[in-house]
Scaffold this active site. Structure first.
Site, PDB file in Angstrom:
ATOM      1  N   SER A 196       0.840  -1.207   0.000  1.00 19.02           N
ATOM      2  CA  SER A 196       0.000   0.000   0.000  1.00 19.02           C
ATOM      3  C   SER A 196       0.869   1.249   0.000  1.00 19.02           C
ATOM      4  O   SER A 196       0.619   2.195  -0.758  1.00 19.02           O
ATOM      5  CB  SER A 196      -0.916   0.024   1.231  1.00 19.02           C
ATOM      6  OG  SER A 196      -1.734  -1.114   1.238  1.00 19.02           O
TER       7      SER A 196
ATOM      8  N   SER B 104       5.282  -6.512  -2.069  1.00 18.16           N
ATOM      9  CA  SER B 104       5.013  -6.673  -0.639  1.00 18.16           C
ATOM     10  C   SER B 104       5.477  -8.047  -0.171  1.00 18.16           C
ATOM     11  O   SER B 104       5.093  -9.074  -0.756  1.00 18.16           O
ATOM     12  CB  SER B 104       3.511  -6.519  -0.417  1.00 18.16           C
ATOM     13  OG  SER B 104       3.219  -6.690   0.943  1.00 18.16           O
ATOM     14  N   GLY B 105       6.279  -8.074   0.918  1.00 17.92           N
ATOM     15  CA  GLY B 105       6.904  -9.314   1.380  1.00 17.92           C
ATOM     16  C   GLY B 105       5.937 -10.404   1.808  1.00 17.92           C
ATOM     17  O   GLY B 105       6.200 -11.589   1.596  1.00 17.92           O
ATOM     18  N   HIS B 106       4.791 -10.019   2.391  1.00 18.99           N
ATOM     19  CA  HIS B 106       3.932 -11.065   2.961  1.00 18.99           C
ATOM     20  C   HIS B 106       3.152 -11.848   1.905  1.00 18.99           C
ATOM     21  O   HIS B 106       2.426 -12.779   2.218  1.00 18.99           O
ATOM     22  CB  HIS B 106       3.007 -10.484   4.047  1.00 18.99           C
ATOM     23  CG  HIS B 106       1.872  -9.642   3.570  1.00 18.99           C
ATOM     24  ND1 HIS B 106       0.581 -10.100   3.510  1.00 18.99           N
ATOM     25  CD2 HIS B 106       1.821  -8.358   3.152  1.00 18.99           C
ATOM     26  CE1 HIS B 106      -0.218  -9.132   3.090  1.00 18.99           C
ATOM     27  NE2 HIS B 106       0.515  -8.065   2.862  1.00 18.99           N
TER      28      HIS B 106
ATOM     29  N   CYS C 208      -9.064  -7.164   2.062  1.00 19.85           N
ATOM     30  CA  CYS C 208      -9.293  -5.790   2.477  1.00 19.85           C
ATOM     31  C   CYS C 208     -10.760  -5.405   2.370  1.00 19.85           C
ATOM     32  O   CYS C 208     -11.207  -4.498   3.047  1.00 19.85           O
ATOM     33  CB  CYS C 208      -8.457  -4.837   1.623  1.00 19.85           C
ATOM     34  SG  CYS C 208      -6.825  -5.467   1.323  1.00 19.85           S
TER      35      CYS C 208
HETATM   36  C1  LIG Z   1      -2.588  -6.088  -5.688  1.00 18.51           C
HETATM   37  C2  LIG Z   1      -2.335  -5.599  -4.295  1.00 18.51           C
HETATM   38  N1  LIG Z   1      -1.867  -4.357  -4.127  1.00 18.51           N
HETATM   39  C3  LIG Z   1      -1.591  -3.863  -2.911  1.00 18.51           C
HETATM   40  C4  LIG Z   1      -1.809  -4.615  -1.776  1.00 18.51           C
HETATM   41  C5  LIG Z   1      -1.486  -4.035  -0.438  1.00 18.51           C
HETATM   42  O1  LIG Z   1      -0.316  -4.618   0.082  1.00 18.51           O
HETATM   43  P1  LIG Z   1       0.037  -4.515   1.624  1.00 18.51           P
HETATM   44  O2  LIG Z   1      -0.910  -5.403   2.348  1.00 18.51           O
HETATM   45  O3  LIG Z   1       1.455  -5.004   1.726  1.00 18.51           O
HETATM   46  O4  LIG Z   1      -0.078  -3.089   2.007  1.00 18.51           O
HETATM   47  C6  LIG Z   1      -2.327  -5.911  -1.900  1.00 18.51           C
HETATM   48  C7  LIG Z   1      -2.633  -6.713  -0.699  1.00 18.51           C
HETATM   49  O5  LIG Z   1      -3.628  -7.409  -0.662  1.00 18.51           O
HETATM   50  C8  LIG Z   1      -2.582  -6.418  -3.200  1.00 18.51           C
HETATM   51  O6  LIG Z   1      -3.052  -7.644  -3.383  1.00 18.51           O
END
Ligand SMILES: Cc1ncc(COP(=O)(O)O)c(C=O)c1O
Length: 395
Positions: free
Chosen positions: A71, A199-201, A324
């Site tokens: 994000s 994103s690492g997770h 989310c």
């Molecule tokens: C395509 C996409 N963009 C952005 C994000 C956000 O990543 P983070 O959870 O590391 O902030 C996600 C997480 O679900 C995602 O799938």
């Protein structure tokens, strides 16, 4: 049986990444900005991580900025492009209707700031069309931001074609590659990507660590003011244990990419074959141009939430869309974007599998979904109307 089928929401950390994280917390706990040995050791770990991450996407280490996740990287990329656009009087941005909310909500903020946003249609197959993108580019377009792979339906966009179009028109190109990094081979040079978020997770690293790639020469706008960390573009003491662990997970994912992809494809294709045996069921998104671990379905006459709760009772962790937005009663904006009507979009199921899933687990998953769908349809008023001919089947 316990099955984790929600790897697109987040992944379990790999044991090697956990070990690296513990080692860093116990040994490399210094502040990378400190001049004494323990601080410099942490700095060295950080810079080695930067080199390793850069190598994976064919970037140079100076083009990598560590962030708290996808994000933040998305926000920073968009605000960077907006700042550049504003200076040049270019206030138009192109994106797509099925981006993650980290993109869509940032775009809404930019609209309030005077930018005009064009959201490209996503076709029924879950793909944007490069020719439609090219037609949407204007003299005042400062940015194209299109996700690499969609987080709900897993469809992989024609990134290299989009990159080539953006380069030809001299428009900045950002891609939210949060679902793709560690799962697909990526080459920012060959694909003409100017900015990329990860994103690492999402690839068996820890939560709270990610990175933004920004091509050399593009002036980065910082979101967080303070110290001079990340070359002055992202203040705050670096989360070295999480960054090192993320890097370990990424190297592992890339080293095993071929084998993991092969196994995930076997699992995914069997899931699709088995679950599509349920009548009035459809796969969402192109069957081939999708992430190897992603299968996403719509079932007619079903409420996604009840489906998930009953699967949970059977030990299965799955999702109806993105983590989310779960909890909101609105159907997924991704499924609406590919043309699913409200009733059908409500009955969706995303299974996102990792390569460690066994054949036995896959069969259990298929059997469980079949049982739960049949059970729920047994007392669904919508299903009754469909069966009585009062409503028409769509799927
Ligand atoms: C395509 C996409 N963009 C952005 C994000 C956000 O990543 P983070 O959870 O590391 O902030 C996600 C997480 O679900 C995602 O799938």
């Amino acid at each position: 049986m316990k099955i984790y089928a929600d790897n697109a929401a987040t992944t379990k950390m790999s044991p090697a990444a956990v070990q690296v994280m513990i080692r860093c917390m116990e040994e490399d706990y210094g502040n990378p900005s400190s001049l004494y040995t323990i601080g410099q050791k942490a700095k060295e770990t950080l810079e080695l991580a930067r080199e390793d991450v850069a190598a994976v996407i064919n970037a140079s280490p100076r083009e990598i900025y560590f962030t708290s996740g996808g994000s933040e990287a998305d926000n920073q990329a968009l605000l960077t492009a907006a700042q550049i656009g504003k200076k040049k009087g270019k206030m138009h941005i192109i994106s797509s209707a099925f981006e993650h909310h980290a993109i869509l909500h940032t775009l809404q903020r930019l609209e309030k700031d005077g930018f005009e946003v064009t959201l490209l249609d996503v076709h029924e197959d879950g793909l944007v069309r490069p020719e439609e993108l090219e037609a949407a580019i204007r003299e005042d377009t400062c940015l194209v931001t299109i996700m690499y792979a969609n987080n709900e339906i897993g469809t992989i966009q024609p990134i290299a074609e989009i990159g080539a179009i953006c380069r030809a028109h001299q428009v900045l190109f950002h891609t939210d590659a949060v679902q793709a990094v560690g799962h697909l081979p990526i080459d920012v040079e060959a694909e003409n990507i100017d900015m990329l978020s990860a994103s690492g997770h999402k690839f068996h690293g820890p939560k709270g660590a990610g990175f933004l790639y920004v091509k050399k020469g593009i002036p980065v706008t910082n979101l967080i003011e303070g110290g001079a960390q990340e070359r002055g573009k992202r203040a705050g003491t670096e989360n070295v244990p999480a960054i090192a662990a993320m890097t370990e997970a990424l190297k592992e994912a890339v080293a095993n990419l071929e084998a993991n992809t092969k196994r995930q494809l076997e699992i995914r294709n069997r899931l699709i074959e088995g679950i599509l045996e349920i009548p009035h069921t459809a796969l969402n998104g192109d069957a081939v141009k999708r992430l190897p671990g992603n299968a996403n379905f719509c079932f007619e006459g079903i409420e996604g939430e009840s489906l998930l709760l009953l699967l949970d009772d059977k030990g299965i962790s799955a999702s109806s869309g993105s983590a989310c937005t779960s909890g909101s009663l609105d159907p997924s904006h991704v499924l609406l974007a590919i043309g699913r009507v409200h009733d059908v979009a409500h009955g969706s199921l995303r299974l996102s599998m990792d390569a460690a899933t066994t054949d036995e687990e896959v069969e259990y998953l298929i059997q469980s979904v079949k049982e739960v769908v049949e059970y729920l349809r047994g007392f669904s008023p919508i299903w009754r109307d469909l069966m009585n001919g009062k409503k028409e089947f769509i799927l």
